[in-house]
Design an enzyme around this catalytic site. Sequence first.
Site, short mmCIF file in Angstrom:
data_model
loop_
_atom_site.label_atom_id
_atom_site.label_comp_id
_atom_site.label_asym_id
_atom_site.label_seq_id
_atom_site.Cartn_x
_atom_site.Cartn_y
_atom_site.Cartn_z
N PRO A 18 0.82 -1.22 0.00
CG PRO A 18 -0.97 -1.60 1.45
CD PRO A 18 0.34 -2.20 0.97
CB CYS A 19 1.24 3.79 -2.57
SG CYS A 19 -0.43 4.30 -3.06
CB THR A 20 -1.52 5.19 2.42
OG1 THR A 20 -2.59 4.62 1.66
CG2 THR A 20 -2.03 6.37 3.20
#
Length: 403
Positions: free
Chosen positions: A113-115
């Site tokens: 996940p790139c958050t």
Amino acid sequence: MRAHRPRPVRVRDEKVTMREQLPVVSLFSGAGGLDLAVERADAQALVSNDPGEGLLRVAVATDYNAPALATLKTNFSNTATLTGDIREVPTEQILASAGLRSTEPVLVVGGPPCTPFSKSGFWLEQKRESRDPNASLLDEYVRVVRDSRPEAFVLENVQGLTYKTHRAQFDRLLRALGELGYNPQWKVLLAADYGVPQLRRRVFVVGRRDGEKFEFPEPTHSGWSERDRKIDVTKVPHVTASQAFADLPKLVPLSDDEIVDGVYGELASEVPPGQNYLWHTDRYAGRDHFEWRSRYWTFLLRLDPNRPSTTLQAQPGPWVGPFHWENVRTASGDERARRLRVKEMLRLMSFPDDFKIDGTRVEVQRQLGNAVPLELGKAVVKALMTQLGYLHSHRATSELIFA
């Protein structure tokens, strides 16, 4: 999607053949953009509806997001899926779900996940200081590579992972993969340079178990972006949004959630193609409504039909584009900008038209906005499989076909 069928596969020494597809383990799979690229790696280059001959198959896909995995299962009926927090899922369970043992997967692929590494959230102190707990998912990716010992791996993430703010984490990732003997190579790639009608930048990290250096694929397309105004005339021009949408039906029922209305509805409708809220500052010809550079670039942003789209946002606010360049009329006769339709978003991601995602338009955009554009992922996986000796090197076609 078509069913898998076995085929002879040329292996690296060109002396052994087998009657089964090469298995791939997919982590943080989401809706399956990178998985789609894996299964179509041997397809004709830049033809979005070519499913390929089935060199690779995604044997198992994992994600914590059940709706995204439901999308993947719908489009990959023969792929085993595991829903859950990967920090609580042993590698042995992942492999067992696919009937595999260590060293049997030819690839491990995935995008944690790139958050934690995205610009969207830099106002949060813990993200500015790179203390987001989800950042540890990079370590989980390394753990699965260490335990499953694939022939190679492909990791994808937002460009922000390479920024100074997160450099310590990125260096730790590279060091850990290097200590496993994979000689990781990384590069930030622009999706539009590989035939995707979208100016989307992503970092790819690729490594081989034999320690040989991976060479990233050369771009097939060229055009000016927000950072580069140099055009390579020997390459195919970037695919524009209007080219991507060219054969889509225009006379479709207008849904309420497509209309950009409310507080800024009238202002949005007056923004010309390719412009954003800055049109309504004292430096442009619109209304003097906003302060210069007081909002994000994507605020009231309209597509330019003659250029690739800007990045498709996964979780946009009500006034965040890109919106279509054409206005529509409401039931009361007012002109308003409109949001992108599902088929248009699929085209901007270079996904096939028959890719199925259930849910509202917002839910579809969330899944697609988090995905890897098909043609970008396909270019990387195809280059890797060619360098590993499973595919013959050949020139990509110079024409993008949507069908």
